[in-house]
Design a protein around this motif. Structure first.
Motif, PDB file in Angstrom:
ATOM      1  N   PRO A 191      -0.639   4.376   8.916  1.00 11.08           N
ATOM      2  CA  PRO A 191      -1.741   4.311   7.789  1.00 11.08           C
ATOM      3  C   PRO A 191      -1.789   3.290   6.142  1.00 11.08           C
ATOM      4  O   PRO A 191      -2.185   2.534   6.241  1.00 11.08           O
ATOM      5  CB  PRO A 191      -2.929   5.523   7.856  1.00 11.08           C
ATOM      6  CG  PRO A 191      -2.767   6.390   8.349  1.00 11.08           C
ATOM      7  CD  PRO A 191      -0.714   6.136   9.610  1.00 11.08           C
ATOM      8  N   GLU A 192      -0.304   4.504   5.613  1.00  7.30           N
ATOM      9  CA  GLU A 192      -0.085   4.490   4.712  1.00  7.30           C
ATOM     10  C   GLU A 192      -0.017   2.451   4.575  1.00  7.30           C
ATOM     11  O   GLU A 192       0.560   1.355   3.443  1.00  7.30           O
ATOM     12  CB  GLU A 192       0.847   4.504   3.340  1.00  7.30           C
ATOM     13  CG  GLU A 192       0.649   6.393   3.466  1.00  7.30           C
ATOM     14  CD  GLU A 192       0.685   7.420   5.204  1.00  7.30           C
ATOM     15  OE1 GLU A 192       0.424   6.485   5.994  1.00  7.30           O
ATOM     16  OE2 GLU A 192       0.221   8.063   4.759  1.00  7.30           O
ATOM     17  N   ALA A 193       0.676   2.134   5.900  1.00 12.16           N
ATOM     18  CA  ALA A 193       1.716   1.229   5.547  1.00 12.16           C
ATOM     19  C   ALA A 193       0.575   0.003   6.328  1.00 12.16           C
ATOM     20  O   ALA A 193       1.137  -1.284   6.812  1.00 12.16           O
ATOM     21  CB  ALA A 193       2.763   0.991   6.810  1.00 12.16           C
ATOM     22  N   THR A 194      -0.636   0.142   7.178  1.00 13.89           N
ATOM     23  CA  THR A 194      -1.857  -0.809   7.470  1.00 13.89           C
ATOM     24  C   THR A 194      -2.498  -1.824   6.824  1.00 13.89           C
ATOM     25  O   THR A 194      -3.224  -1.015   6.389  1.00 13.89           O
ATOM     26  CB  THR A 194      -2.318   0.142   8.727  1.00 13.89           C
ATOM     27  OG1 THR A 194      -0.558   0.685   9.321  1.00 13.89           O
ATOM     28  CG2 THR A 194      -2.497  -0.573   9.807  1.00 13.89           C
ATOM     29  N   PRO A 195      -3.388  -2.649   7.598  1.00 17.22           N
ATOM     30  CA  PRO A 195      -4.242  -2.977   6.491  1.00 17.22           C
ATOM     31  C   PRO A 195      -4.922  -2.215   6.196  1.00 17.22           C
ATOM     32  O   PRO A 195      -5.479  -1.620   7.133  1.00 17.22           O
ATOM     33  CB  PRO A 195      -4.356  -4.410   6.959  1.00 17.22           C
ATOM     34  CG  PRO A 195      -2.974  -4.534   7.593  1.00 17.22           C
ATOM     35  CD  PRO A 195      -2.582  -3.297   8.765  1.00 17.22           C
ATOM     36  N   GLY A 245       4.561  -0.196   2.511  1.00 17.72           N
ATOM     37  CA  GLY A 245       4.811   0.833   3.577  1.00 17.72           C
ATOM     38  C   GLY A 245       6.303   0.597   4.180  1.00 17.72           C
ATOM     39  O   GLY A 245       7.403   2.270   4.529  1.00 17.72           O
ATOM     40  N   LEU A 246       7.125  -0.454   4.307  1.00 18.19           N
ATOM     41  CA  LEU A 246       8.292  -0.166   4.566  1.00 18.19           C
ATOM     42  C   LEU A 246       9.545  -0.012   3.497  1.00 18.19           C
ATOM     43  O   LEU A 246      10.085   0.384   4.217  1.00 18.19           O
ATOM     44  CB  LEU A 246       8.098  -2.087   5.160  1.00 18.19           C
ATOM     45  CG  LEU A 246       6.847  -2.612   5.803  1.00 18.19           C
ATOM     46  CD1 LEU A 246       8.103  -4.445   6.001  1.00 18.19           C
ATOM     47  CD2 LEU A 246       8.313  -2.404   7.296  1.00 18.19           C
ATOM     48  N   SER A 247       8.935  -0.038   2.537  1.00 14.06           N
ATOM     49  CA  SER A 247      10.124  -0.034   1.900  1.00 14.06           C
ATOM     50  C   SER A 247      10.271   1.863   1.845  1.00 14.06           C
ATOM     51  O   SER A 247      11.193   2.971   1.519  1.00 14.06           O
ATOM     52  CB  SER A 247       9.488  -0.001   0.146  1.00 14.06           C
ATOM     53  OG  SER A 247       8.830   0.661  -0.268  1.00 14.06           O
ATOM     54  N   LEU A 248       9.049   2.864   2.582  1.00 15.06           N
ATOM     55  CA  LEU A 248       9.186   3.736   2.120  1.00 15.06           C
ATOM     56  C   LEU A 248       9.091   4.430   3.867  1.00 15.06           C
ATOM     57  O   LEU A 248       9.904   5.386   3.997  1.00 15.06           O
ATOM     58  CB  LEU A 248       7.782   4.033   2.146  1.00 15.06           C
ATOM     59  CG  LEU A 248       7.275   4.350   0.906  1.00 15.06           C
ATOM     60  CD1 LEU A 248       6.320   4.309   0.418  1.00 15.06           C
ATOM     61  CD2 LEU A 248       8.286   4.828  -0.651  1.00 15.06           C
TER      62      LEU A 248
END
Lengths: 291, 218
Positions: free
Chosen positions: B165-169, B154-157
């Motif tokens: 949501p895509e960067a969250t557990p 997620g951080l890379s995006l």
């Protein structure tokens, strides 16, 4: 799902059940081998030193490897002695095997040409240091675990050191009696064993007393030893076989000349007590409830 | 550098175990292995009995006891506070399990299938396509990673963990009661920091000094 109530005490199981029994055995044999070496070196008793070498190299090393999930990676445990007592422990085992092995090598037929003797200063010093670390590390490894209050006490290293020396003295006595020794004064060994027994009684008592009063979780662990699910092993193994029987035998030996078989039985009971002590302390270790 | 943390709202948690299942699916956890728990327990005595739920994961402590005792360096703490296990370095000594007061670590003695004799599509998912810590093997210790593969990806995006949501557990994203929050504990403006501040968030076993990154709201 695990059936665990976070308001209740939960016992650790990984270091005592199933394959964990190998670890209990490893802790016991490490202490026994280190203690036997130190006592035998003090008495200059070569068979004792040889026995200690094999107990540690084969017994302690082997059982520890059997316990590990990935035994072939054991060498990685040498890498973090700066913080980990398990790492310091494995270094002590390796050091013990190396330096005691070097110490013994000139005594092996065909190796007398070596430029050192069994009592060469540096090698002997390093072997003694390894043995001391070996008998102490288990107590430190448990003592620093603050998630299990019963273990988290400064008395823990002392307890393991005393039990190692007690086991070592007992086994030395057993070897002397069993091999019909005529060189070393057995009465001296008996006197040392008596003092270690008395010290062990005091330290076990102090450990239980302090644990009972310091923390409710530790109190619960003590309760397990005295009245709970671990009590048959603690009362039968540690208190009766490990302390009461050897004390009785050594006390009787002061008055009567007991047959060797009785003395050897006392030694066997003492060794059972040493194993039981490690087993019960590990078995009674409980975590603080989460809520 | 952020310090990732999680907040559990105990008022909202209904014990549905969706977090537990979503963690298993997300991380390909084999049968018998759990990184995410919701303990279901009762307090009080009849007729004043209360049913409670306590969700737990690895607490990703700032002073992790497991890190110190690990003899091989297999337990690693990242700069963002996530603590994980390098499976290639773990020897399975389980000292970390002794040192963890939250019982958040799991030893895999052997990898079990969900259905003996059959491998599900989920279990057959190629290991080379999984994140490193999802390639489970026997003889080592594993634990929750705060879904660091999702956080990192997620951080890379340029996504924001805890918000996107895509960067969250996965357990946070899938919680139907929205009882879980994720974010940067060091950012006073983050939702987690605000909740902890306004609702007096507390840590479990604080007296042990590990400073967990998981907080609870009463």
């Amino acid at each position: 799902m695990k059936s665990y109530n976070p308001t209740e005490f939960a016992f650790q199981t990984e270091w005592v059940e199933k394959r964990g029994l190998w670890l209990v055995m490893a802790f016991f044999l490490g202490g026994l081998g280190g203690g036997l070496y130190l006592v035998s070196l003090y008495l200059n008793y070569l068979p004792g030193i040889v026995t200690a070498f094999f107990i540690v190299a084969v017994g302690k090393g082997g059982t520890h490897l059997l316990y590990l999930g990935k035994p072939l990676r054991f060498w990685r445990a040498f890498l973090k002695p700066q913080t980990s007592w398990i790492s310091r422990g494995i270094i002590s085992v390796a050091g013990f095997v190396l330096f005691v092995g070097l110490q013994l090598l000139p005594e092996v037929p065909g190796f007398s040409f070596l430029p050192w003797t069994m009592h060469s200063g540096l090698i002997q010093g390093l072997a003694i240091a390894s043995a001391v670390l070996l008998i102490a590390y288990t107590g430190f490894a448990l003592g620093v675990v603050n998630s299990i209050p019963f273990w988290n006490t400064a008395l823990m290293p002392l307890l393991f050191i005393i039990y190692s020396l007690l086991g070592g003295t007992g086994l030395t006595l057993g070897l002397l009696l069993g091999t019909g020794n005529t060189v070393i004064n057995i009465e001296v060994v008996e006197a040392v064993a008596r003092w270690f027994l008395l010290t062990a009684i005091v330290i076990v008592g102090a450990y239980l007393w302090i644990s009972y009063h310091v923390n409710p979780v530790a109190k619960y662990s003590v309760f397990q030893l005295i009245k709970g699910r671990v009590s048959p092993y603690f009362i039968g193994g540690v208190l009766v076989l490990g302390l009461a029987v050897p004390v009785t035998v050594t006390a009787l030996e002061l008055v009567y000349n007991l047959p060797y078989t009785v003395m050897l039985s006392g030694v066997a009971c003492e060794l059972i007590g040493g194993f039981s002590l490690r087993y019960t302390i590990l078995k009674a270790g409980a975590y603080t409830p989460l809520v | 550098m952020p310090r990732w943390g999680m907040v559990f709202d105990l008022k909202k948690c209904c014990g549905c175990q969706t977090c537990f299942i979503s963690c298993k699916i997300e991380n390909f956890l084999p049968a018998g292995m759990y990184w995410n728990h919701v303990y279901d327990y009762e307090t009080g005595e009849y007729p004043h009995v209360k049913r409670n739920f306590l969700p737990t994961v690895c607490m990703h402590c700032d002073e992790p006891g497991c890190l110190e005792v690990c003899p091989t360096g297999a337990t690693i703490k990242r700069e963002d506070g996530i603590v994980y296990v390098d499976y290639d370095k773990c020897i399975g000594c389980r000292y970390c399990m002794m040192a963890c007061p939250y019982k958040a670590r799991y030893f895999n003695d052997k990898i079990k299938n969900y259905y003996p004799g059959n491998i599900t599509v989920y279990e057959a998912f190629p290991k080379e396509l999984r994140a490193e810590f999802q390639r489970h093997e026997p003889g080592i210790v594993s634990k929750c990673t705060f879904c660091m593969h999702r956080v990192d990806r997620g951080l890379s995006l340029n996504l924001i963990p805890g918000i996107d949501p895509e960067a969250t557990p996965a357990c946070v994203v899938n919680c139907p009661a929205q009882a879980r929050y994720f974010g940067d504990l060091d950012d006073p403006e983050s939702e987690v920091a605000q909740l902890i501040s306004k609702r007096s968030g507390y840590q479990l076993q604080k007296h042990l000094g590990a400073d967990p990154s998981v907080y609870y709201l009463k």
